[in-house]
Enzyme design. Structure first.
Site, short mmCIF file in Angstrom:
data_model
loop_
_atom_site.label_atom_id
_atom_site.label_comp_id
_atom_site.label_asym_id
_atom_site.label_seq_id
_atom_site.Cartn_x
_atom_site.Cartn_y
_atom_site.Cartn_z
N LYS A 15 -2.57 -21.40 28.89
CA LYS A 15 -2.94 -22.75 28.40
C LYS A 15 -4.38 -23.08 28.77
CE LYS A 15 0.28 -24.85 30.80
NZ LYS A 15 0.89 -23.68 31.46
N ARG A 90 5.10 -32.82 30.36
CA ARG A 90 5.99 -31.73 30.80
C ARG A 90 7.44 -32.17 30.87
NH1 ARG A 90 3.17 -27.42 34.60
NH2 ARG A 90 1.09 -28.14 34.17
N ARG A 129 -3.81 -13.66 39.38
CA ARG A 129 -4.89 -14.63 39.12
C ARG A 129 -5.67 -14.94 40.41
NH1 ARG A 129 -3.40 -20.10 36.27
NH2 ARG A 129 -1.73 -20.01 37.79
N ARG A 162 -4.34 -19.45 44.19
CA ARG A 162 -3.73 -20.77 44.28
C ARG A 162 -2.49 -20.68 45.17
NH1 ARG A 162 -3.29 -23.01 38.15
NH2 ARG A 162 -1.22 -23.50 38.89
N ARG A 173 8.31 -22.64 39.48
CA ARG A 173 7.60 -23.29 38.37
C ARG A 173 8.26 -22.94 37.03
NH1 ARG A 173 2.17 -20.77 39.84
NH2 ARG A 173 1.35 -21.54 37.86
P1 AP5 Z 1 -4.19 -19.53 32.61
O1 AP5 Z 1 -4.98 -19.75 31.37
O2 AP5 Z 1 -4.72 -20.05 33.90
O3 AP5 Z 1 -2.68 -20.01 32.34
P2 AP5 Z 1 -2.03 -21.45 32.37
O4 AP5 Z 1 -0.99 -21.48 31.32
O5 AP5 Z 1 -3.09 -22.51 32.34
O6 AP5 Z 1 -1.35 -21.34 33.78
P3 AP5 Z 1 -1.17 -22.35 34.97
O7 AP5 Z 1 -0.51 -21.54 36.05
O8 AP5 Z 1 -2.44 -23.04 35.34
O9 AP5 Z 1 -0.16 -23.36 34.37
P4 AP5 Z 1 0.79 -24.24 35.14
O10 AP5 Z 1 1.35 -25.03 34.03
O11 AP5 Z 1 1.78 -23.56 35.99
O12 AP5 Z 1 -0.18 -24.97 36.19
P5 AP5 Z 1 -1.00 -26.30 36.16
O13 AP5 Z 1 -2.30 -26.04 36.78
O14 AP5 Z 1 -0.94 -26.95 34.83
O15 AP5 Z 1 -3.92 -17.96 32.73
C1 AP5 Z 1 -3.22 -17.42 33.83
C2 AP5 Z 1 -3.82 -16.04 34.19
O16 AP5 Z 1 -3.62 -15.14 33.10
C3 AP5 Z 1 -5.34 -16.10 34.42
O17 AP5 Z 1 -5.66 -15.19 35.46
C4 AP5 Z 1 -5.95 -15.65 33.08
O18 AP5 Z 1 -7.18 -15.01 33.24
C5 AP5 Z 1 -4.88 -14.71 32.55
N1 AP5 Z 1 -4.72 -14.74 31.10
C6 AP5 Z 1 -4.73 -15.86 30.29
N2 AP5 Z 1 -4.51 -15.50 29.01
C7 AP5 Z 1 -4.34 -14.13 29.00
C8 AP5 Z 1 -4.05 -13.17 27.97
N3 AP5 Z 1 -3.88 -13.56 26.68
N4 AP5 Z 1 -3.92 -11.88 28.31
C9 AP5 Z 1 -4.06 -11.50 29.62
N5 AP5 Z 1 -4.34 -12.35 30.64
C10 AP5 Z 1 -4.46 -13.65 30.33
O19 AP5 Z 1 -0.11 -27.22 37.14
C11 AP5 Z 1 0.00 -26.89 38.52
C12 AP5 Z 1 0.98 -27.84 39.17
O20 AP5 Z 1 0.50 -29.21 39.04
C13 AP5 Z 1 2.39 -27.89 38.56
O21 AP5 Z 1 3.22 -26.87 39.07
C14 AP5 Z 1 2.84 -29.28 39.02
O22 AP5 Z 1 3.20 -29.32 40.37
C15 AP5 Z 1 1.58 -30.12 38.84
N6 AP5 Z 1 1.47 -30.70 37.50
C16 AP5 Z 1 0.52 -30.44 36.56
N7 AP5 Z 1 0.75 -31.15 35.45
C17 AP5 Z 1 1.88 -31.86 35.68
C18 AP5 Z 1 2.65 -32.74 34.88
N8 AP5 Z 1 2.30 -33.04 33.61
N9 AP5 Z 1 3.76 -33.28 35.43
C19 AP5 Z 1 4.13 -33.01 36.70
N10 AP5 Z 1 3.45 -32.17 37.49
C20 AP5 Z 1 2.34 -31.59 36.98
#
Ligand code: AP5
Length: 221
Positions: A15, A90, A129, A162, A173
């Site tokens: 994402k 979410r 990552r 992280r 997660r």
């Molecule tokens: P990346 O692009 O970073 O993936 P992502 O989907 O953004 O992953 P996240 O882990 O950041 O998502 P998340 O939803 O768990 O965490 P968030 O920060 O939103 O890619 C991941 C890796 O793969 C990278 O190393 C990248 O280089 C690689 N990659 C990407 N695309 C690729 C491809 N096509 N091929 C190969 N490699 C690839 O949230 C963190 C925490 O915050 C949550 O757990 C929760 O506690 C809280 N939080 C955030 N939003 C909310 C909400 N709305 N409600 C409640 N809690 C929330």
């Protein structure tokens, strides 16, 4: 034309990677709730202090906190020309909260892009990552490694993982995603907004699929 988008997908679906590129191409703000919360944790704000332990366990921060954070962000002037929400909503209550926020500004959602990947891909991408703590650049040991192992390409800062990228937290997660976020796909499919994209391909191919899905949905424009 202003484009109001949401990007959905399990942890590590890509994402953030896709949202960054798409938002830059469209000239709209990339609004990542995960990033905003990590900044709040680093700054030690009240919200950061409340969110830290929950995030480290791989659980979701409360709907009330996160809807408040998004309400404040979408009130800023730069969101009037379109926005890309990454990782929000979410839960169904968050989706309802978003509808209420948008109604207040006389806005509607244009599309919801759901990036689909397998559970094995989620584990492999997240455990590999590494992030630059200084500028936020994201690396992946297999698919997007830094030029010098463990160091940021841009400024040489040692990379970090992280706290929620350990396997037990990633699995938690994923559980949260399946229980609380997956139902949003039906929610948005029912509204005719959902576009599903295969996220297992290389990042540039995923991007091409998203652009093509958006273009088809807009009738080729
Ligand atoms: P990346 O692009 O970073 O993936 P992502 O989907 O953004 O992953 P996240 O882990 O950041 O998502 P998340 O939803 O768990 O965490 P968030 O920060 O939103 O890619 C991941 C890796 O793969 C990278 O190393 C990248 O280089 C690689 N990659 C990407 N695309 C690729 C491809 N096509 N091929 C190969 N490699 C690839 O949230 C963190 C925490 O915050 C949550 O757990 C929760 O506690 C809280 N939080 C955030 N939003 C909310 C909400 N709305 N409600 C409640 N809690 C929330």
């Amino acid at each position: 034309m202003a484009l109001n988008l949401v990007m959905l997908g399990p942890p590590g679906a890509g994402k953030g990677t896709q949202a960054k590129t798409l938002a830059a191409a469209r000239g709209i703000p990339h609004i990542s709730t995960g990033e905003m919360l990590r900044e709040a944790v680093a700054a030690g704000t009240d919200i950061g202090l409340r969110a830290k332990a929950v995030m480290e366990k791989g659980q979701l921060v409360s709907d009330e906190i996160i809807v408040g954070v998004v309400r404040e962000r979408l009130a800023k002037a730069d969101a009037r020309g379109g926005f890309l929400l990454d990782g929000f909503p979410r839960t169904v209550p968050q989706a309802n909260g978003l509808d209420a926020i948008l109604a207040r500004f006389g806005l509607t959602l244009d599309r919801v892009v759901a990036i689909e990947v397998s559970e094995e891909t989620v584990i492999s991408r997240n455990t590999g990552r590494w992030v630059c703590p200084k500028d936020g650049t994201v690396y992946q040991v297999k698919t997007a490694p830094p030029k010098r192992a463990g160091l940021c390409d841009l400024d040489g800062t040692p990379l970090v993982q992280r706290p929620d990228d350990q396997e037990p937290q990633i699995r938690q997660r994923l559980r949260e995603y399946h229980q609380k976020t997956d139902p949003l796909k039906d929610h948005y499919r029912g509204k005719g907004l959902l576009l599903e994209v295969d996220g297992s391909q290389a990042a540039d191919q995923v991007y091409a699929s998203i652009v093509s899905a958006l273009r088809s949905a807009a009738g080729g424009r």
